[in-house]
Design a protein around this motif. Structure first.
Motif, mmCIF file in Angstrom:
data_model
loop_
_atom_site.group_PDB
_atom_site.id
_atom_site.type_symbol
_atom_site.label_atom_id
_atom_site.label_comp_id
_atom_site.label_asym_id
_atom_site.label_seq_id
_atom_site.Cartn_x
_atom_site.Cartn_y
_atom_site.Cartn_z
ATOM 1 N N LEU A 65 -12.573 -4.305 -23.562
ATOM 2 C CA LEU A 65 -11.340 -4.743 -22.901
ATOM 3 C C LEU A 65 -11.622 -5.519 -21.624
ATOM 4 N N GLU A 66 -12.569 -5.051 -20.820
ATOM 5 C CA GLU A 66 -12.891 -5.744 -19.560
ATOM 6 C C GLU A 66 -13.458 -7.131 -19.824
ATOM 7 N N VAL A 67 -14.292 -7.256 -20.875
ATOM 8 C CA VAL A 67 -14.843 -8.568 -21.250
ATOM 9 C C VAL A 67 -13.702 -9.495 -21.675
ATOM 10 N N ALA A 68 -12.754 -8.967 -22.452
ATOM 11 C CA ALA A 68 -11.605 -9.775 -22.892
ATOM 12 C C ALA A 68 -10.816 -10.282 -21.683
ATOM 13 N N LYS A 69 -10.595 -9.417 -20.694
ATOM 14 C CA LYS A 69 -9.851 -9.828 -19.493
ATOM 15 C C LYS A 69 -10.599 -10.920 -18.725
ATOM 16 N N GLU A 70 -11.926 -10.757 -18.612
ATOM 17 C CA GLU A 70 -12.747 -11.769 -17.921
ATOM 18 C C GLU A 70 -12.708 -13.102 -18.672
ATOM 19 N N LEU A 71 -12.829 -13.023 -20.001
ATOM 20 C CA LEU A 71 -12.777 -14.248 -20.816
ATOM 21 C C LEU A 71 -11.422 -14.933 -20.687
ATOM 22 N N HIS A 72 -10.375 -14.143 -20.699
ATOM 23 C CA HIS A 72 -9.023 -14.667 -20.555
ATOM 24 C C HIS A 72 -8.935 -15.510 -19.273
ATOM 25 N N LYS A 73 -9.394 -14.933 -18.176
ATOM 26 C CA LYS A 73 -9.383 -15.660 -16.889
ATOM 27 C C LYS A 73 -10.274 -16.898 -16.937
ATOM 28 N N ALA A 74 -11.487 -16.725 -17.477
ATOM 29 C CA ALA A 74 -12.460 -17.826 -17.484
ATOM 30 C C ALA A 74 -11.982 -19.019 -18.311
ATOM 31 N N TRP A 75 -11.381 -18.743 -19.488
ATOM 32 C CA TRP A 75 -10.941 -19.851 -20.351
ATOM 33 C C TRP A 75 -9.721 -20.572 -19.787
ATOM 34 N N LEU A 76 -8.977 -19.927 -18.884
ATOM 35 C CA LEU A 76 -7.827 -20.617 -18.282
ATOM 36 C C LEU A 76 -8.260 -21.813 -17.434
ATOM 37 N N GLY A 101 -0.425 -4.507 -32.644
ATOM 38 C CA GLY A 101 -0.665 -3.551 -31.570
ATOM 39 C C GLY A 101 -1.616 -3.973 -30.460
ATOM 40 N N ARG A 102 -1.949 -5.257 -30.401
ATOM 41 C CA ARG A 102 -2.822 -5.707 -29.306
ATOM 42 C C ARG A 102 -2.446 -7.117 -28.890
ATOM 43 N N PRO A 103 -2.709 -7.482 -27.624
ATOM 44 C CA PRO A 103 -2.386 -8.837 -27.182
ATOM 45 C C PRO A 103 -3.289 -9.871 -27.863
ATOM 46 N N ILE A 104 -2.672 -10.959 -28.265
ATOM 47 C CA ILE A 104 -3.417 -12.116 -28.771
ATOM 48 C C ILE A 104 -3.054 -13.266 -27.829
ATOM 49 N N ILE A 105 -4.060 -13.796 -27.155
ATOM 50 C CA ILE A 105 -3.849 -14.874 -26.198
ATOM 51 C C ILE A 105 -4.170 -16.199 -26.875
ATOM 52 N N VAL A 106 -3.331 -17.197 -26.679
ATOM 53 C CA VAL A 106 -3.632 -18.541 -27.173
ATOM 54 C C VAL A 106 -3.658 -19.471 -25.968
ATOM 55 N N ILE A 107 -4.771 -20.163 -25.815
ATOM 56 C CA ILE A 107 -4.934 -21.115 -24.717
ATOM 57 C C ILE A 107 -5.083 -22.498 -25.317
ATOM 58 N N GLY A 108 -4.177 -23.399 -24.923
ATOM 59 C CA GLY A 108 -4.264 -24.791 -25.357
ATOM 60 C C GLY A 108 -5.207 -25.524 -24.416
ATOM 61 N N PHE A 109 -6.216 -26.174 -24.977
ATOM 62 C CA PHE A 109 -7.202 -26.862 -24.143
ATOM 63 C C PHE A 109 -6.592 -28.057 -23.422
ATOM 64 N N ASN A 110 -7.014 -28.268 -22.168
ATOM 65 C CA ASN A 110 -6.598 -29.474 -21.426
ATOM 66 C C ASN A 110 -7.106 -30.707 -22.150
ATOM 67 N N LYS A 111 -8.303 -30.600 -22.690
ATOM 68 C CA LYS A 111 -8.907 -31.689 -23.450
ATOM 69 C C LYS A 111 -9.429 -31.066 -24.737
ATOM 70 N N SER A 112 -8.951 -31.539 -25.885
ATOM 71 C CA SER A 112 -9.362 -30.968 -27.172
ATOM 72 C C SER A 112 -10.885 -30.948 -27.295
ATOM 73 N N LEU A 113 -11.397 -29.913 -27.947
ATOM 74 C CA LEU A 113 -12.840 -29.827 -28.190
ATOM 75 C C LEU A 113 -13.186 -30.731 -29.367
ATOM 76 N N GLN A 114 -14.086 -31.656 -29.160
ATOM 77 C CA GLN A 114 -14.530 -32.540 -30.237
ATOM 78 C C GLN A 114 -15.799 -31.956 -30.836
ATOM 79 N N VAL A 115 -15.733 -31.544 -32.088
ATOM 80 C CA VAL A 115 -16.906 -30.998 -32.760
ATOM 81 C C VAL A 115 -16.976 -31.626 -34.140
ATOM 82 N N GLY A 116 -18.035 -32.389 -34.375
ATOM 83 C CA GLY A 116 -18.149 -33.075 -35.655
ATOM 84 C C GLY A 116 -16.939 -33.976 -35.842
#
Length: 194
Positions: free
Chosen positions: A51-62, A75-90
């Motif tokens: 849980l603590e790692v999830a909270k840290e990741l949540h903050k970091a990805w913002l 029964g659990r939070p699902i966070i969706v973060i829209g990227f400021n700049k889309s990730l280009q992969v392949g």
């Protein structure tokens, strides 16, 4: 608590691992006899057990985008973060990150877990979605997937306010998962506001 960098989960470390993860996704698609090159790679998801790692990741990805949704599903939070700049992969441009907070299930590895693709349709349930997948991917050997070590799971996950059905087929092997569904996460989130 360990720093994200110590456990290899800082966003910069994860972004560096992304091309290798997507190569594994492409290898799985090839093993399934499907080509996803014409479809939108809607979002990428990671899994963590703490849980603590999830909270840290949540903050970091913002730092890389804005929170589109914080919804309780199964029964659990699902966070969706829209990227400021889309990730280009392949050949793909990925517009969002899905970060589920940990539930009761423990994952053998933390980090990237699946990539979801939109196969556009009006499928209301998993039966209609399977018919669509049979049409789009006629060489997909459903009956031989288990022999190849590929687990298949059909589901219709939904948040309490979602109005748009989004049945999903997940294909998983060796810590990598491809999910196929008819609507983008952005459309599903917008349906909650409707």
């Amino acid at each position: 608590m360990q720093k994200l960098t110590d456990i290899g989960l800082h966003p910069e470390q994860m972004l560096a691992e992304l091309p290798a993860f997507v190569e594994r996704i492409e290898a799985l698609a090839q093993e399934m006899n499907i080509s996803l090159s014409d479809y939108q790679a809607d979002h990428i998801a990671l899994r963590v057990n703490d849980l603590e790692v999830a909270k840290e990741l949540h903050k970091a990805w913002l730092a890389y985008g804005e929170e589109w949704s914080n919804n309780e599903i199964n029964g659990r939070p699902i966070i969706v973060i829209g990227f400021n700049k889309s990730l280009q992969v392949g050949r793909w441009s990925i517009e969002a990150l899905e970060l589920p907070y940990p539930g009761s299930k423990s994952y053998p590895q933390q980090g990237w877990e699946h990539l979801e693709f939109v196969i556009p349709a009006k499928a209301k349930d998993t039966e209609e979605l399977k018919a669509l997948l049979d049409e789009k991917f006629p060489l997909l050997p459903w009956e031989k997937l288990a022999d190849k070590g590929i687990k298949v799971k059909a589901s219709s996950p939904s948040g309490e306010k979602e109005r748009l059905p989004n049945p999903t087929y997940a294909f998983k092997k060796a810590g990598v998962c491809i999910k196929l569904h008819p609507c983008s996460l952005k459309d599903v989130i917008e349906s909650e506001e409707g």
